[in-house]
Design a protein around this motif. Structure first.
Motif, PDB file in Angstrom:
ATOM      1  N   VAL A   1      77.545  35.450  10.461  1.00 33.83           N
ATOM      2  CA  VAL A   1      76.963  36.254   9.222  1.00 33.83           C
ATOM      3  C   VAL A   1      75.525  36.426   9.426  1.00 33.83           C
ATOM      4  N   LYS A   2      74.592  35.505   9.392  1.00 33.16           N
ATOM      5  CA  LYS A   2      73.267  35.576   9.628  1.00 33.16           C
ATOM      6  C   LYS A   2      72.731  36.381  11.054  1.00 33.16           C
ATOM      7  N   PHE A   3      73.423  35.934  11.772  1.00 33.25           N
ATOM      8  CA  PHE A   3      73.302  36.509  13.179  1.00 33.25           C
ATOM      9  C   PHE A   3      73.517  37.847  13.160  1.00 33.25           C
ATOM     10  N   ASN A   4      74.497  38.387  12.525  1.00 27.19           N
ATOM     11  CA  ASN A   4      74.910  39.949  12.388  1.00 27.19           C
ATOM     12  C   ASN A   4      73.827  40.512  11.509  1.00 27.19           C
ATOM     13  N   ASP A   5      73.306  39.845  10.519  1.00 26.88           N
ATOM     14  CA  ASP A   5      72.297  40.399   9.644  1.00 26.88           C
ATOM     15  C   ASP A   5      71.111  40.681  10.317  1.00 26.88           C
ATOM     16  N   LEU A   6      70.769  39.780  11.301  1.00 32.52           N
ATOM     17  CA  LEU A   6      69.485  39.623  12.047  1.00 32.52           C
ATOM     18  C   LEU A   6      69.495  40.890  12.917  1.00 32.52           C
ATOM     19  N   HIS A   7      70.719  41.337  13.293  1.00 40.95           N
ATOM     20  CA  HIS A   7      70.723  42.371  14.269  1.00 40.95           C
ATOM     21  C   HIS A   7      71.362  43.641  13.704  1.00 40.95           C
ATOM     22  N   GLY A   8      71.078  44.002  12.437  1.00 39.97           N
ATOM     23  CA  GLY A   8      71.379  45.114  11.496  1.00 39.97           C
ATOM     24  C   GLY A   8      72.906  45.054  11.338  1.00 39.97           C
ATOM     25  N   GLY A   9      73.545  44.334  11.647  1.00 41.80           N
ATOM     26  CA  GLY A   9      75.038  44.284  11.377  1.00 41.80           C
ATOM     27  C   GLY A   9      75.892  45.099  12.282  1.00 41.80           C
ATOM     28  N   LYS A  10      75.299  45.350  13.646  1.00 46.40           N
ATOM     29  CA  LYS A  10      75.966  46.229  14.710  1.00 46.40           C
ATOM     30  C   LYS A  10      77.197  45.493  15.353  1.00 46.40           C
ATOM     31  N   TYR A  11      77.284  44.040  15.261  1.00 48.65           N
ATOM     32  CA  TYR A  11      78.169  43.617  16.055  1.00 48.65           C
ATOM     33  C   TYR A  11      79.394  43.308  15.225  1.00 48.65           C
TER      34      TYR A  11
END
Length: 424
Positions: free
Chosen positions: A31-41
């Protein structure tokens, strides 16, 4: 990496906490990784993650999640997994996302690794090659306290730091050594691999390579600066290694939670990967019809309304005996549709492409599952452009051979059937 520590999913599949060894720590880190990348994954739900169009692999702590392409449901289970693992690696190679020589591609040590380890292995091989040739030296500015006076004395800093230490000099001078940004980047990527990889042979090789970087600093710049790196005659040999290092550094997120759930990811937009793969396959057969002066190229953006631009994926041009120049527009679509049901937006898009790029025929290019190619369907002739007869064809490419191995024969068939046999 053992199979029990690897989770395999497909595009747009959902993964719930508690399934396949996926726990709350993994979920929180993603979730934090996805947030760091703008939710694109991913699409995040309550204790569940739904994957989007990105394929590849990511490691959360010691858990590896493998995301594979999925264009049909003809196979399931281990058969489907094996087929698309091999296909994804081949697509990445063909599209230029990873460089492996033929010996590497065929070796069992490569085919038994997951995609993450294959990327790490490719990076280490590039670093080994560079250290064997000799790391590059560069001139750079050095500012600091020295035991001898060299270069320019920075008086204010000297007084600030050396009021007591009279034997030192705070100077600014030019040095020529290995401690430059190219080697800094490689060292940082090596340290990440050493920290993340669970493969003992990879960790051992990295430790051996880091000996060459003992007096070299780690990279302290931002990830965005990596894209601005320029290469000259001395550093052009670094391009492949730096390209892989950029992926490692840019997709590494350390210690997101108390469980040491660092993340290292290699994820690729399947739509873009499919476009690049199809382009490289068609480009491979560009010289198959020399008498037609065939050209397969990418198209740059063109303005079509105000500041708005359009860009088709691929333009194919050829010349007939009468020296008439003909264009085809190819737009790749990584999705499965019925042979008679393209979207209205896709058809309208191709209609505009035909006018803008002077093409009498355009192709919506899909992966084939069980559809058949029916040929061109013409757009209705309008009162405004009575003399322009043009159309669009839905083209379904068979990406696999009879043994279910990824094969580029479809590209030759496409060129042969739609250009040589399809001349106006």
């Amino acid at each position: 990496m053992s199979k029990s520590n690897t989770i395999t999913v497909f595009e747009y599949e959902r993964l719930n906490v508690g399934e396949k060894g996926f726990n709350q720590y993994h979920f929180n880190a993603l979730v934090k990784f996805n947030d760091l990348h703008g939710g694109k994954y991913f699409t995040i739900g309550f204790n569940k993650i739904t994957f989007k169009s990105y394929v590849g692999v990511l490691q959360v702590g010691s858990k590896v999640i493998e995301i594979l392409p999925k264009a049909d449901d003809r196979f399931s289970g281990e058969q489907s997994r094996s087929k698309w693992q091999s296909a994804l690696l081949r697509m990445l190679q063909m599209a230029g996302y990873i460089k492996l020589n033929e010996t590497d591609s065929a070796s069992q040590s490569i085919t038994k690794r997951n995609l993450l380890d294959i990327y790490l292995y490719a990076f280490i091989k590039e670093v080994e090659r560079l250290t064997h040739l000799g790391l590059v030296k560069k001139y750079h500015q050095n500012i600091g306290n020295e035991k001898v006076l060299k270069g320019r004395l920075l008086l204010s800093k000297h007084i600030q730091h050396n009021l007591v230490h009279k034997e030192r000099f705070y100077t600014e001078h030019i040095v020529y050594d290995f401690n430059n940004k190219y080697n800094n980047i490689l060292k940082t990527a090596l340290k990440i691999v050493e920290n993340c990889s669970s493969d003992i042979s990879i960790k051992q090789t990295v430790s051996q390579q880091l000996i060459y970087f003992t007096d070299i600093d780690s990279w302290r710049g931002s990830v965005s600066e990596l894209d601005k790196l320029n290469f000259d005659r001395k550093t052009e040999q670094y391009q492949d290694a730096i390209s892989l290092a950029k992926l490692i550094i840019g997709n590494y997120c350390p210690d997101f939670s108390a469980g040491n759930q660092h993340i290292l990811a290699f994820l690729f937009d399947m739509n873009k990967l499919f476009e690049n793969y199809i382009f490289k396959c068609l480009k491979k057969y560009e010289n198959s019809l020399p008498e037609l002066n065939l050209s397969v190229r990418r198209q740059s953006k063109q303005k079509f309304w105000g500041d708005k631009t359009i860009r088709p994926d691929i333009i194919i041009s050829y010349q007939t005996k009468e020296k008439a120049l003909n264009n085809f527009v190819v737009d790749t679509k990584w999705k499965v549709i019925d042979e008679d049901t393209p979207s209205d937006n896709d058809l309208k898009q191709m209609f505009v492409y035909n006018f803008q790029f002077k093409a009498h025929k355009s192709f919506l290019f899909y992966p084939k599952t069980n559809q058949s190619n029916k040929g061109i369907t013409h757009y209705e002739i309008s009162e405004f452009a009575k003399d322009i007869n043009h159309g669009c064809e839905l083209y379904f490419a068979e990406l696999f051979d009879e043994k279910e191995n990824l094969n580029d024969k479809f590209a030759y068939d496409f060129i042969l059937n739609n250009i040589l046999y399809g001349l106006p």
